[in-house]
Design an enzyme around this catalytic site. Sequence first.
Site, PDB file in Angstrom:
ATOM      1  N   THR A   1       0.869  -1.742  -0.104  1.00  0.00           N
ATOM      2  CA  THR A   1      -0.187   0.148   0.148  1.00  0.00           C
ATOM      3  C   THR A   1       0.728   1.318  -0.320  1.00  0.00           C
ATOM      4  OG1 THR A   1      -0.735   0.372   2.420  1.00  0.00           O
ATOM      5  CG2 THR A   1      -1.690  -1.549   1.224  1.00  0.00           C
TER       6      THR A   1
ATOM      7  N   ARG B   1      -1.397   8.217   1.244  1.00  0.00           N
ATOM      8  CA  ARG B   1      -1.124   6.256   0.756  1.00  0.00           C
ATOM      9  C   ARG B   1      -2.743   5.327   1.265  1.00  0.00           C
ATOM     10  NH1 ARG B   1       4.089   4.452   3.671  1.00  0.00           N
ATOM     11  NH2 ARG B   1       5.815   5.652   2.377  1.00  0.00           N
ATOM     12  N   LEU B   2      -3.303   5.033  -0.215  1.00  0.00           N
ATOM     13  CA  LEU B   2      -4.853   4.954  -0.260  1.00  0.00           C
ATOM     14  C   LEU B   2      -4.881   2.891   0.392  1.00  0.00           C
ATOM     15  CD1 LEU B   2      -7.272   6.630  -2.712  1.00  0.00           C
ATOM     16  CD2 LEU B   2      -6.488   7.077  -0.385  1.00  0.00           C
ATOM     17  N   HIS B   3      -4.456   3.140   1.239  1.00  0.00           N
ATOM     18  CA  HIS B   3      -4.309   1.512   1.768  1.00  0.00           C
ATOM     19  C   HIS B   3      -5.700   0.414   1.939  1.00  0.00           C
ATOM     20  CE1 HIS B   3      -0.820   2.909   4.232  1.00  0.00           C
ATOM     21  NE2 HIS B   3      -1.958   4.036   4.949  1.00  0.00           N
ATOM     22  N   ASP B   4      -7.070   1.104   1.946  1.00  0.00           N
ATOM     23  CA  ASP B   4      -7.768   0.290   1.480  1.00  0.00           C
ATOM     24  C   ASP B   4      -8.074   0.335   0.415  1.00  0.00           C
ATOM     25  OD1 ASP B   4      -9.125   1.837   4.599  1.00  0.00           O
ATOM     26  OD2 ASP B   4      -7.558  -0.224   4.590  1.00  0.00           O
TER      27      ASP B   4
END
Length: 296
Positions: free
Chosen positions: A187, A225-228
Amino acid sequence: MPTRIVIDCDPGTDDAIAILLAAASDELDLAAVTVVAGNVGLDRTLPNALRVLELAGRADVPVSGGAARPLIWPVEQRALVHGVDGLGDAGIGPPAASAQTTHAADVLAALDGATLVAIGPLTNVAIALARHPGAAAGIRQLIWMGGAFAGGNVTAAAEFNCWWDPEAAARVLQAGIDLVIVPLDATRHATVTPAEIALLAPDAQAMLGHYLEVCRTRYGVDECRLHDPLAVAVLLDEAVVELVDARVEVDCTRDVSRGATLAERHGRTGPANARVAFAADTERFRSLLLSHLRQK
Ligand code: RIB
Ligand code: CA
């Protein structure tokens, strides 16, 4: 045929973008959303999930609340990366809809072959597995945004979703479910800059505003940071990540390494229990996100 999915989440601004992405994807049939505490308390993550589905035009999707605290050891609320309200204090407002009375764990125990995208702590999933012995068999695949193998984001060792409830993560990882893990190692490449954010809907831009400011002031970077959303993106285009078989275990001690995830890739400690995304393709992720969520 679209892939039937259920999202278990703790909205959370990146959870919100993940829900918007899933709702905008014809390839996916978002059948239900279950909610856990995490980024903020359940008193906020639950209405946040309802509100984000309204923003997505999917107020029809049933939402069920679950665990308000970890399985065993309490955690103190950490820095409010997602704002006090959990959606970047962007004035997104309260939902009109109400949650279901069914507990999230009972929804997760009856997935009947759906794919589960878990983008928060795994407490609800662990409770489902404990309450319903047949629950694991009903999960076609579990994609979990969680874990870190090159340093955490809450402590040096632990990523937030695992840090919040390591015992839950350990139980889920041992359940024999077809598991894909999307850790920080991947991610950290799933970034958007102000240029991409400016192409999203106004509400999405507003929610990400606080998150971007935190990234600028805390980490000195002009990107989020677009983890999901990366966990959802893996379902839409598996080539956005590189998956490697590994045996992943969780540190459930109460020492400095609590919540750490360890990946063994050569069969020394037992058979692999997951496919792990150790990297992601930033440009491929950005174009996938914008192809579904671009408004301009
Ligand atoms: O470590 C990132 C994860 O923790 C994401 O799911 C984010 O929403 C937070 O829950
Ligand atoms: Ca989350």
